[in-house]
Design a protein around this motif. Structure first.
Motif, PDB file in Angstrom:
ATOM      1  N   THR A  97      -1.607   1.756  10.398  1.00 50.60           N
ATOM      2  CA  THR A  97      -3.069   1.639  10.323  1.00 50.60           C
ATOM      3  C   THR A  97      -3.696   3.019  10.745  1.00 50.60           C
ATOM      4  OG1 THR A  97      -3.356   0.584  12.462  1.00 50.60           O
ATOM      5  CG2 THR A  97      -3.152  -0.968  10.601  1.00 50.60           C
ATOM      6  N   THR A 134      -4.586  -0.122   5.370  1.00 52.00           N
ATOM      7  CA  THR A 134      -5.138  -1.593   5.523  1.00 52.00           C
ATOM      8  C   THR A 134      -3.894  -2.628   5.822  1.00 52.00           C
ATOM      9  OG1 THR A 134      -7.223  -0.843   4.718  1.00 52.00           O
ATOM     10  CG2 THR A 134      -6.948  -3.599   5.022  1.00 52.00           C
ATOM     11  N   GLY A 170      -4.531  -2.605  14.932  1.00 56.31           N
ATOM     12  CA  GLY A 170      -5.223  -2.330  13.757  1.00 56.31           C
ATOM     13  C   GLY A 170      -5.039  -3.408  12.544  1.00 56.31           C
ATOM     14  N   GLU A 171      -4.273  -4.563  12.905  1.00 60.83           N
ATOM     15  CA  GLU A 171      -4.443  -5.508  11.710  1.00 60.83           C
ATOM     16  C   GLU A 171      -5.722  -6.158  11.719  1.00 60.83           C
ATOM     17  OE1 GLU A 171      -0.987  -8.535  11.369  1.00 60.83           O
ATOM     18  OE2 GLU A 171       0.076  -7.286  12.558  1.00 60.83           O
TER      19      GLU A 171
END
Length: 153
Positions: free
Chosen positions: A41, A46, A75-76
């Protein structure tokens, strides 16, 4: 899409027994998955994860919800869809990961939620299966509730 996975996982067992904030799934330094997610990320890729759950949720889903804070921090993007809101969606029969709209990895589990001893994954680039999974995921994603807003029932 299951309400329980890998219930033999020591992290789950510790959580179930009351150790809530020491899971490696929350530790950005100890978890290889979280390190990978930070790296990916960080490059601008994405990563989205959608979970379909029965309500009221199982203890395992409560655990999963708790440790998802680590995924989000790495970052997920994570969303939750109550199963009752998925009845009219066409979904594949197995959990899957979709990579770059070109590769699907299906995950296979036993009835108890453990990885299948007959092979835990199946990879395919078959355009029809990729399209099925992509369409299913987008349908779920559109209806699902962002992790920060989803409240356990």
């Amino acid at each position: 899409m299951r309400d329980g996975y890998m219930q033999s996982d020591p992290e789950y067992l510790a959580w179930r027994d009351g150790t809530r904030d020491q899971s490696r799934y929350l530790d950005q330094e100890k978890s290889p998955w979280l390190a990978l997610m930070r790296e990916i990320t960080g490059r601008g890729v994405t990563v989205r994860r959608a979970r379909i759950v029965s309500e009221p949720v199982s203890d395992y889903i409560r655990f999963e919800h708790h440790v998802t804070a680590g995924n989000v921090e790495a970052g997920e993007q994570v969303r939750w869809l109550p199963r009752r809101r998925a009845s009219d969606l066409a979904l594949p029969g197995n959990d899957f990961w979709l990579f770059d709209e070109s590769l699907v990895v299906f995950l296979h589990f036993t009835g108890e939620g453990e990885l299948s001893p007959e092979g835990d994954e199946e990879r395919t680039a078959d355009p029809a299966l990729v399209r099925l999974c992509s369409t299913a995921f987008e349908s779920v994603w559109e209806r699902a509730v962002p992790h920060e807003e989803y409240r356990l029932s």
